[in-house]
Design an enzyme around this catalytic site. Structure first.
Site, PDB file in Angstrom:
ATOM      1  N   ARG A   1      -0.290  -3.852  -4.195  1.00  0.00           N
ATOM      2  CA  ARG A   1      -0.156  -4.165  -2.784  1.00  0.00           C
ATOM      3  C   ARG A   1      -1.466  -3.985  -2.029  1.00  0.00           C
ATOM      4  O   ARG A   1      -1.769  -4.720  -1.095  1.00  0.00           O
ATOM      5  CB  ARG A   1       0.918  -3.275  -2.159  1.00  0.00           C
ATOM      6  CG  ARG A   1       1.152  -3.558  -0.675  1.00  0.00           C
ATOM      7  CD  ARG A   1       2.351  -2.798  -0.135  1.00  0.00           C
ATOM      8  NE  ARG A   1       2.114  -1.368  -0.044  1.00  0.00           N
ATOM      9  CZ  ARG A   1       3.037  -0.493   0.370  1.00  0.00           C
ATOM     10  NH1 ARG A   1       4.252  -0.917   0.684  1.00  0.00           N
ATOM     11  NH2 ARG A   1       2.749   0.784   0.441  1.00  0.00           N
TER      12      ARG A   1
ATOM     13  N   HIS B   1       3.395  -4.019  -6.929  1.00  0.00           N
ATOM     14  CA  HIS B   1       3.376  -2.655  -6.392  1.00  0.00           C
ATOM     15  C   HIS B   1       3.248  -1.615  -7.505  1.00  0.00           C
ATOM     16  O   HIS B   1       3.929  -0.596  -7.519  1.00  0.00           O
ATOM     17  CB  HIS B   1       4.629  -2.386  -5.557  1.00  0.00           C
ATOM     18  CG  HIS B   1       4.669  -3.175  -4.273  1.00  0.00           C
ATOM     19  ND1 HIS B   1       4.558  -4.548  -4.235  1.00  0.00           N
ATOM     20  CD2 HIS B   1       4.824  -2.770  -2.983  1.00  0.00           C
ATOM     21  CE1 HIS B   1       4.632  -4.967  -2.981  1.00  0.00           C
ATOM     22  NE2 HIS B   1       4.778  -3.922  -2.198  1.00  0.00           N
TER      23      HIS B   1
ATOM     24  N   PHE C   1      10.952  -1.369 -10.991  1.00  0.00           N
ATOM     25  CA  PHE C   1      12.273  -1.905 -11.294  1.00  0.00           C
ATOM     26  C   PHE C   1      12.265  -2.718 -12.589  1.00  0.00           C
ATOM     27  O   PHE C   1      13.230  -2.691 -13.351  1.00  0.00           O
ATOM     28  CB  PHE C   1      12.770  -2.776 -10.144  1.00  0.00           C
ATOM     29  CG  PHE C   1      12.906  -2.043  -8.840  1.00  0.00           C
ATOM     30  CD1 PHE C   1      13.239  -0.699  -8.812  1.00  0.00           C
ATOM     31  CD2 PHE C   1      12.691  -2.691  -7.641  1.00  0.00           C
ATOM     32  CE1 PHE C   1      13.356  -0.007  -7.623  1.00  0.00           C
ATOM     33  CE2 PHE C   1      12.810  -2.020  -6.436  1.00  0.00           C
ATOM     34  CZ  PHE C   1      13.145  -0.671  -6.420  1.00  0.00           C
TER      35      PHE C   1
ATOM     36  N   ARG D   1      -1.655  -8.982  -5.394  1.00  0.00           N
ATOM     37  CA  ARG D   1      -0.374  -9.688  -5.207  1.00  0.00           C
ATOM     38  C   ARG D   1      -0.581 -10.994  -4.436  1.00  0.00           C
ATOM     39  O   ARG D   1       0.127 -11.976  -4.673  1.00  0.00           O
ATOM     40  CB  ARG D   1       0.642  -8.788  -4.505  1.00  0.00           C
ATOM     41  CG  ARG D   1       0.302  -8.433  -3.068  1.00  0.00           C
ATOM     42  CD  ARG D   1       1.471  -7.797  -2.353  1.00  0.00           C
ATOM     43  NE  ARG D   1       1.113  -7.375  -1.011  1.00  0.00           N
ATOM     44  CZ  ARG D   1       1.984  -7.077  -0.068  1.00  0.00           C
ATOM     45  NH1 ARG D   1       3.287  -7.146  -0.324  1.00  0.00           N
ATOM     46  NH2 ARG D   1       1.591  -6.685   1.134  1.00  0.00           N
TER      47      ARG D   1
ATOM     48  N   ASP E   1       5.769   4.809   0.046  1.00  0.00           N
ATOM     49  CA  ASP E   1       7.074   4.552  -0.579  1.00  0.00           C
ATOM     50  C   ASP E   1       7.484   5.671  -1.528  1.00  0.00           C
ATOM     51  O   ASP E   1       8.661   5.813  -1.850  1.00  0.00           O
ATOM     52  CB  ASP E   1       7.044   3.219  -1.342  1.00  0.00           C
ATOM     53  CG  ASP E   1       6.987   2.025  -0.396  1.00  0.00           C
ATOM     54  OD1 ASP E   1       7.103   2.232   0.823  1.00  0.00           O
ATOM     55  OD2 ASP E   1       6.809   0.898  -0.880  1.00  0.00           O
TER      56      ASP E   1
ATOM     57  N   GLU F   1      18.254  -6.719 -11.296  1.00  0.00           N
ATOM     58  CA  GLU F   1      17.103  -6.925 -12.182  1.00  0.00           C
ATOM     59  C   GLU F   1      17.509  -7.331 -13.594  1.00  0.00           C
ATOM     60  O   GLU F   1      16.802  -8.087 -14.261  1.00  0.00           O
ATOM     61  CB  GLU F   1      16.238  -5.665 -12.214  1.00  0.00           C
ATOM     62  CG  GLU F   1      15.435  -5.410 -10.945  1.00  0.00           C
ATOM     63  CD  GLU F   1      16.271  -4.875  -9.789  1.00  0.00           C
ATOM     64  OE1 GLU F   1      17.440  -4.513 -10.026  1.00  0.00           O
ATOM     65  OE2 GLU F   1      15.761  -4.811  -8.655  1.00  0.00           O
TER      66      GLU F   1
END
Length: 311
Positions: free
Chosen positions: A165, A107, A81, A8, A115, A56
């Site tokens: 990440r 991610h 997402f 990222r 998460d 989104e």
């Protein structure tokens, strides 16, 4: 282990660098710019950056409108997402008319860690690869990510790219590496089995090849940073020489790289195959290291699977 850089971070740097060279590039984010690292572009070119908020569907439809107006939009959010909340807009507003929208999923995979399952995209590569007209990229390190972003700018059409990440080992030489959409790379030559890998598990595949060599098994490592379109010619050539293939990916096997490799080899070069990836399961909370171990996405798991296939 050498230099470690999250893909990222490389994405953010490359996006800003490309933006300096091409004023048609615009960037959109769904209120996650610090996490996706699109904030690097935002800081450099605030007049070409748009935060649409936690919406989104709007992210993708706005990007589609900008593409129709001649811009090159990079739409950034978490992979889970993009593939989940915005699927309909991606399918109907971007892929169906084949608009020049770059969908950037951060991610990706289970290495998001704590998460948990709701934020761990394990299906995104499979979902995006199923959409007609969509190119799907999953670079293996920071150098390849930077090169892939540049290639996306010059490609006219929808592209989905996944990045992560967690810091990854840098495996490629920035001064000499050239990324080509649709082309794979033989990272290591071998005669006994082909390890077919994409993205974040490239370093694990290379380590597995070293461990196998210590036991007398010569594994060829074939890296396919373009999940779609697949480099079928290179895959078939390698598998036809080694006679076996093991696919390694940080995502669901069914519908992902594993399925694409299985279809290709079944049609053109039937050989015994094994698969390292997520079975019919979601992720869970834990450290990235614990999760990779739990789901058998490690060099040791690859070695075990290869030895089983050799028998």
């Amino acid at each position: 282990m050498g230099e470690m850089i999250a893909t990222r971070e490389a994405f953010g740097r490359a996006l800003a660098a490309c933006g300096a060279e091409n004023r048609d590039i615009v960037v959109l984010d769904a209120d996650l710019s610090k996490a996706t690292m699109s904030s690097v572009f935002q800081k450099a070119f605030p007049e070409r950056f748009f935060n649409v908020g936690i919406a989104e569907g709007d992210l993708i439809d706005t990007a589609a409108g900008l593409a129709a107006a001649g811009k090159i939009p990079f739409a950034c959010t978490f992979a889970v997402f993009a593939a989940g909340r915005a699927f309909e807009q991606i399918r109907n507003s971007v892929a169906y008319p084949k608009l020049n929208v770059k969908i950037c999923g951060s991610h990706g995979g289970i290495a998001v860690g704590w998460d948990g399952a709701t934020h761990q995209a394990v299906e995104d590569l499979a979902i995006m690869a199923a959409i007609p007209n969509m190119v799907v990229l999953y670079p293996g390190d920071a150098v390849e990510m930077e090169a892939a972003v540049k290639a996306m700018v010059f490609y006219d059409g929808p592209v989905y790219i996944r990045f992560g990440r967690q810091p990854q080992p840098v495996l490629f030489d920035r001064s000499s590496y050239e990324f080509r959409i649709g082309k794979g790379i033989v990272m290591r030559n071998g005669r006994d089995v082909t390890l077919v890998v994409t993205g974040s598990l490239l370093a694990a595949a290379m380590q597995a090849a070293d461990d196998l060599a210590a036991g007398g098994i010569e594994a060829e490592v074939l890296h396919l940073p373009t999940v779609k379109p697949l480099d079928e010619a290179l895959l078939v050539e390698s598998a036809s020489r080694t006679g076996r293939a093991v696919v390694i990916e940080e995502g669901v096997i069914r519908g992902g790289l594993g399925s694409a490799v299985a279809v290709t080899l079944a049609q053109h070069c039937p050989v015994p195959m094994g698969f390292i990836g997520m079975e019919d399961t979601f992720g869970q909370s834990g450290s990235p290291e614990e999760l990779l171990e739990y789901y058998h996405l490690t060099p040791a798991a690859v070695v075990e699977r290869v030895k089983g296939l050799m028998k």
